[in-house]
Design an enzyme around this catalytic site. Structure first.
Site, PDB file in Angstrom:
ATOM      1  N   TYR A   1       2.048  -3.262   3.981  1.00 12.53           N
ATOM      2  CA  TYR A   1       2.408  -2.075   4.772  1.00 12.53           C
ATOM      3  C   TYR A   1       3.790  -1.569   4.336  1.00 12.53           C
ATOM      4  O   TYR A   1       4.802  -2.253   4.512  1.00 12.53           O
ATOM      5  CB  TYR A   1       2.442  -2.394   6.275  1.00 12.53           C
ATOM      6  CG  TYR A   1       1.116  -2.840   6.870  1.00 12.53           C
ATOM      7  CD1 TYR A   1      -0.105  -2.598   6.250  1.00 12.53           C
ATOM      8  CD2 TYR A   1       1.094  -3.515   8.092  1.00 12.53           C
ATOM      9  CE1 TYR A   1      -1.306  -3.012   6.814  1.00 12.53           C
ATOM     10  CE2 TYR A   1      -0.107  -3.931   8.673  1.00 12.53           C
ATOM     11  CZ  TYR A   1      -1.297  -3.677   8.017  1.00 12.53           C
ATOM     12  OH  TYR A   1      -2.482  -4.095   8.581  1.00 12.53           O
TER      13      TYR A   1
ATOM     14  N   PHE B   1      -7.844   8.644  17.041  1.00 15.00           N
ATOM     15  CA  PHE B   1      -8.891   9.641  17.331  1.00 15.00           C
ATOM     16  C   PHE B   1      -9.463   9.447  18.728  1.00 15.00           C
ATOM     17  O   PHE B   1      -9.807  10.400  19.420  1.00 15.00           O
ATOM     18  CB  PHE B   1     -10.003   9.511  16.278  1.00 15.00           C
ATOM     19  CG  PHE B   1     -10.965  10.662  16.225  1.00 15.00           C
ATOM     20  CD1 PHE B   1     -10.661  11.812  15.507  1.00 15.00           C
ATOM     21  CD2 PHE B   1     -12.188  10.601  16.874  1.00 15.00           C
ATOM     22  CE1 PHE B   1     -11.552  12.871  15.434  1.00 15.00           C
ATOM     23  CE2 PHE B   1     -13.094  11.660  16.814  1.00 15.00           C
ATOM     24  CZ  PHE B   1     -12.762  12.803  16.090  1.00 15.00           C
TER      25      PHE B   1
HETATM   26  N1  NAP Z   1      -6.734  -5.905   8.923  1.00 13.29           N
HETATM   27  C1  NAP Z   1      -6.818  -4.663   8.509  1.00 13.29           C
HETATM   28  O1  NAP Z   1      -7.434  -4.355   7.488  1.00 13.29           O
HETATM   29  C2  NAP Z   1      -6.142  -3.576   9.311  1.00 13.29           C
HETATM   30  C3  NAP Z   1      -6.439  -2.220   9.068  1.00 13.29           C
HETATM   31  C4  NAP Z   1      -5.795  -1.247   9.858  1.00 13.29           C
HETATM   32  C5  NAP Z   1      -4.898  -1.624  10.846  1.00 13.29           C
HETATM   33  N2  NAP Z   1      -4.614  -2.955  11.038  1.00 13.29           N
HETATM   34  C6  NAP Z   1      -3.663  -3.402  12.070  1.00 13.29           C
HETATM   35  O2  NAP Z   1      -4.125  -2.928  13.332  1.00 13.29           O
HETATM   36  C7  NAP Z   1      -3.099  -2.195  13.993  1.00 13.29           C
HETATM   37  C8  NAP Z   1      -3.715  -1.121  14.871  1.00 13.29           C
HETATM   38  O3  NAP Z   1      -4.556  -0.258  14.145  1.00 13.29           O
HETATM   39  P1  NAP Z   1      -4.174   1.238  13.786  1.00 13.29           P
HETATM   40  O4  NAP Z   1      -2.717   1.437  13.974  1.00 13.29           O
HETATM   41  O5  NAP Z   1      -4.792   1.504  12.471  1.00 13.29           O
HETATM   42  O6  NAP Z   1      -5.018   2.118  14.805  1.00 13.29           O
HETATM   43  P2  NAP Z   1      -5.038   2.338  16.379  1.00 13.29           P
HETATM   44  O7  NAP Z   1      -4.279   1.286  17.061  1.00 13.29           O
HETATM   45  O8  NAP Z   1      -6.456   2.533  16.705  1.00 13.29           O
HETATM   46  O9  NAP Z   1      -4.315   3.765  16.532  1.00 13.29           O
HETATM   47  C9  NAP Z   1      -3.010   3.983  16.129  1.00 13.29           C
HETATM   48  C10 NAP Z   1      -2.745   5.467  16.162  1.00 13.29           C
HETATM   49  O10 NAP Z   1      -2.923   5.948  17.481  1.00 13.29           O
HETATM   50  C11 NAP Z   1      -1.718   6.541  17.967  1.00 13.29           C
HETATM   51  N3  NAP Z   1      -1.588   6.107  19.353  1.00 13.29           N
HETATM   52  C12 NAP Z   1      -1.367   4.850  19.822  1.00 13.29           C
HETATM   53  N4  NAP Z   1      -1.357   4.826  21.166  1.00 13.29           N
HETATM   54  C13 NAP Z   1      -1.592   6.091  21.565  1.00 13.29           C
HETATM   55  C14 NAP Z   1      -1.697   6.714  22.832  1.00 13.29           C
HETATM   56  N5  NAP Z   1      -1.583   6.013  23.963  1.00 13.29           N
HETATM   57  N6  NAP Z   1      -1.931   8.060  22.874  1.00 13.29           N
HETATM   58  C15 NAP Z   1      -2.070   8.787  21.745  1.00 13.29           C
HETATM   59  N7  NAP Z   1      -1.977   8.244  20.513  1.00 13.29           N
HETATM   60  C16 NAP Z   1      -1.732   6.914  20.422  1.00 13.29           C
HETATM   61  C17 NAP Z   1      -0.627   6.037  17.064  1.00 13.29           C
HETATM   62  O11 NAP Z   1       0.392   7.005  16.912  1.00 13.29           O
HETATM   63  P3  NAP Z   1       1.940   6.744  17.316  1.00 13.29           P
HETATM   64  O12 NAP Z   1       2.422   5.589  16.521  1.00 13.29           O
HETATM   65  O13 NAP Z   1       2.580   8.010  16.975  1.00 13.29           O
HETATM   66  O14 NAP Z   1       1.896   6.449  18.802  1.00 13.29           O
HETATM   67  C18 NAP Z   1      -1.358   5.841  15.733  1.00 13.29           C
HETATM   68  O15 NAP Z   1      -1.425   7.065  15.029  1.00 13.29           O
HETATM   69  C19 NAP Z   1      -2.235  -1.678  12.851  1.00 13.29           C
HETATM   70  O16 NAP Z   1      -0.938  -1.338  13.299  1.00 13.29           O
HETATM   71  C20 NAP Z   1      -2.244  -2.849  11.898  1.00 13.29           C
HETATM   72  O17 NAP Z   1      -1.285  -3.820  12.299  1.00 13.29           O
HETATM   73  C21 NAP Z   1      -5.235  -3.922  10.282  1.00 13.29           C
END
Ligand code: NAP
Length: 336
Positions: free
Chosen positions: A63, A217
């Protein structure tokens, strides 16, 4: 606001808050939709998370080309005994060649990657060390064997895998106990229920759903990646672009309806659904929604006390099967 409940991370893991914090977006992949909050708000979000009982913090070496580990490091050092630090290896990248990506699982790479992560994080051990992606050309005996040596050496406490299938999880678990499996699991992404989830439940492996908000989303904050900065990773994810995005945004109608009826936000309903997979599938489930903002963190942790009724869960049941478009443009490193 009181602290969120705790759970044991699988049969052999540490006690953690039932919701973790994904730190990836603090350094890469997502543009800032509402103003440039910058790293100081991210650091404040880390501190606030711990106050709210969030203890599992998720990063990876890839990352931001290591910058995410460097961002999280001082926070972890300051709270070493309270924080359960998870990081990952396997996706090799080169900052001077952004198109380059290789999945490395060989033992020599495992040994080199852990030392580089420990250095960037500024700590002497990692609580949960994941293999981020599987390279099927490298036997699990070699990769998980090398990871087990890190446990014996005291560099790592627990082992995890990401995006493997149930057979791979079983094979790895026989080499060394696996504490957690991290894969995408949300109202929009339920492929894991075919083989990975049943295997995890059978073995006592915790499930750590990533992108539980469908990369934002499922909060309704954007309905097409075209609304985001051109550099935003979501522009490359087929389900968030073009006709797919419009079709998929319409699928959220029942989520909006439940949110309005329950006085919750759309994102909270999406997160509550993920949390309730623990009861449905009989395993420990610790989603790691990612956010850089304290207000959103507070909204997300509050979802741990929202319990959807059986009727509400039934309304949400058909959504995933109707989603148009893959999770990634290139699904080749995802185990079926
Ligand atoms: N193992 C893997 O292959 C893999 C792949 C992807 C992700 N991950 C891990 O999983 C974690 C979480 O997944 P993700 O960050 O991809 O997706 P997520 O948690 O589904 O969504 C994150 C997104 O949603 C926004 N968000 C969060 N809370 C919100 C709310 N209450 N209202 C509106 N928007 C909101 C965030 O923006 P803001 O930051 O602007 O709030 C960000 O753009 C990552 O941080 C990473 O550590 C692992």
């Amino acid at each position: 606001m009181s602290k969120i409940p705790t759970t044991t991370l699988g049969a052999n893991g540490p006690v953690v808050g039932v919701q973790g914090l994904g730190c990836m977006g603090m350094s890469e992949f997502y543009s800032d939709q509402f103003g440039d909050t910058g790293e100081s708000e991210s650091r404040a979000t880390l501190e606030r998370a711990l106050e709210l009982g969030v203890t599992l913090f998720d990063t990876a070496d890839m990352y931001g080309f290591g910058r995410n580990e460097e961002l999280v490091g001082p926070f972890v050092q300051a709270h070493r005994d309270e924080v359960v630090l998870a990081t990952k290896f396997a996706i090799e990248r080169r900052e001077d060649d952004p198109a380059y990506r290789a999945v490395r699982n060989d033992a020599a790479y495992v040994r080199q990657a852990v030392d580089a992560s420990l250095r960037r994080l500024g700590v002497d051990h990692i609580d949960l060390y994941y293999m981020h992606r599987r390279n099927p050309e490298v036997p699990l005996a070699e990769s998980v064997g090398a990871m087990a040596e890190l446990v014996a050496a005291g560099k790592v406490r627990h082992l995890g895998l990401s995006e493997v299938n149930g057979d791979e999880l079983r094979e790895a678990h026989a080499i060394h106990p696996i504490t957690a499996l991290q894969s995408e699991w949300s109202l929009f992404s339920r492929d894991v229920e075919r083989s990975a989830v049943p295997a995890a439940a059978e073995l006592g492996v915790a499930f750590v759903p990533y992108s539980p908000l469908g990369r934002g989303f499922l909060t309704g904050s954007f309905s097409n990646a075209g609304e985001l900065a051109a550099s935003d990773f979501r522009n490359y994810q087929p389900r968030f672009t073009g006709d797919n995005a419009a079709h998929n945004a319409a699928l959220l109608a029942p989520v909006h309806k439940i949110a309005a009826e329950r006085g919750a936000t759309v994102g909270q309903v999406a997160l509550a659904w993920v949390h309730q997979r623990a009861q449905v599938h009989h395993l420990s489930v610790v989603p790691i929604p990612g956010t850089r903002k304290r207000t959103r963190l507070e909204e997300n942790t509050a979802a741990t006390s929202l319990i959807l009724t059986d009727a509400e869960l039934a309304t949400l049941e058909p959504i995933a099967a109707q989603v148009a478009g893959d999770r990634y443009a290139d699904m080749s490193s995802i185990s079926k």
